[in-house]
Design a protein around this motif. Structure first.
Motif, PDB file in Angstrom:
ATOM      1  N   ALA A 212       0.464  -2.408   8.172  1.00 32.89           N
ATOM      2  CA  ALA A 212       0.778  -2.252   6.746  1.00 32.89           C
ATOM      3  C   ALA A 212       1.557  -3.460   6.233  1.00 32.89           C
ATOM      4  CB  ALA A 212       1.566  -0.962   6.518  1.00 32.89           C
ATOM      5  N   VAL A 213       2.494  -3.953   7.018  1.00 38.73           N
ATOM      6  CA  VAL A 213       3.267  -5.143   6.640  1.00 38.73           C
ATOM      7  C   VAL A 213       2.335  -6.346   6.505  1.00 38.73           C
ATOM      8  CG1 VAL A 213       4.926  -6.832   7.544  1.00 38.73           C
ATOM      9  CG2 VAL A 213       5.505  -4.396   7.533  1.00 38.73           C
ATOM     10  N   ALA A 214       1.478  -6.554   7.492  1.00 37.58           N
ATOM     11  CA  ALA A 214       0.566  -7.702   7.459  1.00 37.58           C
ATOM     12  C   ALA A 214      -0.375  -7.624   6.260  1.00 37.58           C
ATOM     13  CB  ALA A 214      -0.232  -7.776   8.763  1.00 37.58           C
ATOM     14  N   ARG A 215      -0.921  -6.453   5.997  1.00 35.80           N
ATOM     15  CA  ARG A 215      -1.817  -6.278   4.837  1.00 35.80           C
ATOM     16  C   ARG A 215      -1.087  -6.545   3.529  1.00 35.80           C
ATOM     17  NH1 ARG A 215      -2.750  -0.996   6.794  1.00 35.80           N
ATOM     18  NH2 ARG A 215      -4.248  -1.107   8.471  1.00 35.80           N
TER      19      ARG A 215
ATOM     20  N   ARG B 230       0.215  -9.551  -1.346  1.00 36.27           N
ATOM     21  CA  ARG B 230       1.264  -9.950  -2.297  1.00 36.27           C
ATOM     22  C   ARG B 230       1.447 -11.461  -2.394  1.00 36.27           C
ATOM     23  NH1 ARG B 230       7.426  -8.300  -2.399  1.00 36.27           N
ATOM     24  NH2 ARG B 230       7.990  -9.422  -4.277  1.00 36.27           N
ATOM     25  N   PHE B 231       1.258 -12.181  -1.279  1.00 35.07           N
ATOM     26  CA  PHE B 231       1.501 -13.625  -1.274  1.00 35.07           C
ATOM     27  C   PHE B 231       0.208 -14.434  -1.173  1.00 35.07           C
ATOM     28  CE2 PHE B 231       5.325 -11.492   0.250  1.00 35.07           C
ATOM     29  CZ  PHE B 231       6.193 -11.873  -0.761  1.00 35.07           C
TER      30      PHE B 231
ATOM     31  N   VAL C  29      12.853 -18.023   1.147  1.00 23.42           N
ATOM     32  CA  VAL C  29      12.649 -16.611   1.499  1.00 23.42           C
ATOM     33  C   VAL C  29      11.943 -15.883   0.371  1.00 23.42           C
ATOM     34  CG1 VAL C  29      13.821 -14.420   1.948  1.00 23.42           C
ATOM     35  CG2 VAL C  29      14.615 -16.505   3.065  1.00 23.42           C
ATOM     36  N   HIS C  30      10.886 -15.170   0.733  1.00 20.11           N
ATOM     37  CA  HIS C  30      10.204 -14.244  -0.169  1.00 20.11           C
ATOM     38  C   HIS C  30      10.482 -12.855   0.396  1.00 20.11           C
ATOM     39  CE1 HIS C  30       7.946 -17.710  -1.680  1.00 20.11           C
ATOM     40  NE2 HIS C  30       7.780 -18.049  -0.408  1.00 20.11           N
ATOM     41  N   ARG C  31      10.917 -11.956  -0.435  1.00 29.16           N
ATOM     42  CA  ARG C  31      11.252 -10.613   0.032  1.00 29.16           C
ATOM     43  C   ARG C  31      10.040  -9.687  -0.095  1.00 29.16           C
ATOM     44  NH1 ARG C  31      16.939 -10.538   0.334  1.00 29.16           N
ATOM     45  NH2 ARG C  31      17.859 -12.263  -0.817  1.00 29.16           N
ATOM     46  N   LEU C  32       9.810  -8.933   0.947  1.00 28.77           N
ATOM     47  CA  LEU C  32       8.752  -7.925   0.945  1.00 28.77           C
ATOM     48  C   LEU C  32       9.442  -6.581   1.108  1.00 28.77           C
ATOM     49  CD1 LEU C  32       5.712  -7.344   0.848  1.00 28.77           C
ATOM     50  CD2 LEU C  32       5.671  -7.574   3.336  1.00 28.77           C
TER      51      LEU C  32
END
Length: 189
Positions: free
Chosen positions: A19-22, A27-28, A145-148
């Motif tokens: 889910a994080v990878a997707r 998003r980026f 840093v980009h926040r997810l």
């Protein structure tokens, strides 16, 4: 090319990792996310429960139907899986103008200044930091840093291993990964 490295022990890989990878890819606007199992993680010496070959196979199975996700053997055969070594291997393959990201949990990012050659790591990638409940972090001056913060799934590999050891197969892993774990009897007590 917009490429992200997502490293970890993946012992085993689970649905929250995917889910994080997707989400990071969406998003980026990432073209690819390379999931890189650490062969010898320096922060977890001697505590992997499945072999590197099994952990890589599970990551490969988890990525089969994921068009933007790819299992990578970048850390296979390394004496120690330092992030800077992996980053430098990837950087050597990139074209000018390509962007390299590094997906990392907030808990691990909070310890970035303790990493081997951390200043080089900070200067070589843009971080996608995944929020973790209760984990705060400072951002070193040179870091991008980009926040997810949109993925917050309470799943952990240690809890999955504990449940599997107790004979409970109702765990948050892809079906192909669970089949592999069952077939090899991984994580059984």
């Amino acid at each position: 090319m917009r490429l992200a490295i997502f490293g970890g022990t993946f012992d085993p890989i689970h649905n929250a990792h995917l889910a994080v990878a997707r989400e990071a890819a969406a998003r980026f606007q990432l073209d690819r996310v390379w999931l890189v199992p650490a062969e010898r993680p320096p922060h977890k010496q001697g505590v992997t429960h499945a072999s590197y070959a099994d952990r890589f196979a599970m990551v490969e199975l988890a990525c089969l139907d994921e068009p933007k996700l790819e299992a990578s053997r970048l850390e296979q055969g390394t004496a120690s899986s330092y992030s800077i070594d992996t980053i430098e291997k990837v950087r050597a393959r990139l074209a000018p103008g390509d962007k390299l990201f590094f997906v990392i949990g907030a808990d691990a990012f909070a310890e970035i200044e303790s990493w081997h050659r951390w200043r080089d790591v900070v200067g070589a990638v843009e971080f996608i930091v995944v929020s973790r409940p209760g984990h705060r972090y400072d951002v070193p001056a040179a870091a991008t840093v980009h926040r997810l913060e949109t993925v917050d799934l309470p799943v952990s590999s240690s809890e999955i291993r504990r449940r599997l050891a107790a004979g409970d197969d109702r765990v948050e892993v892809p079906a192909a990964v669970l089949d592999y774990i069952r077939a090899l009897g991984l994580y059984r007590a």
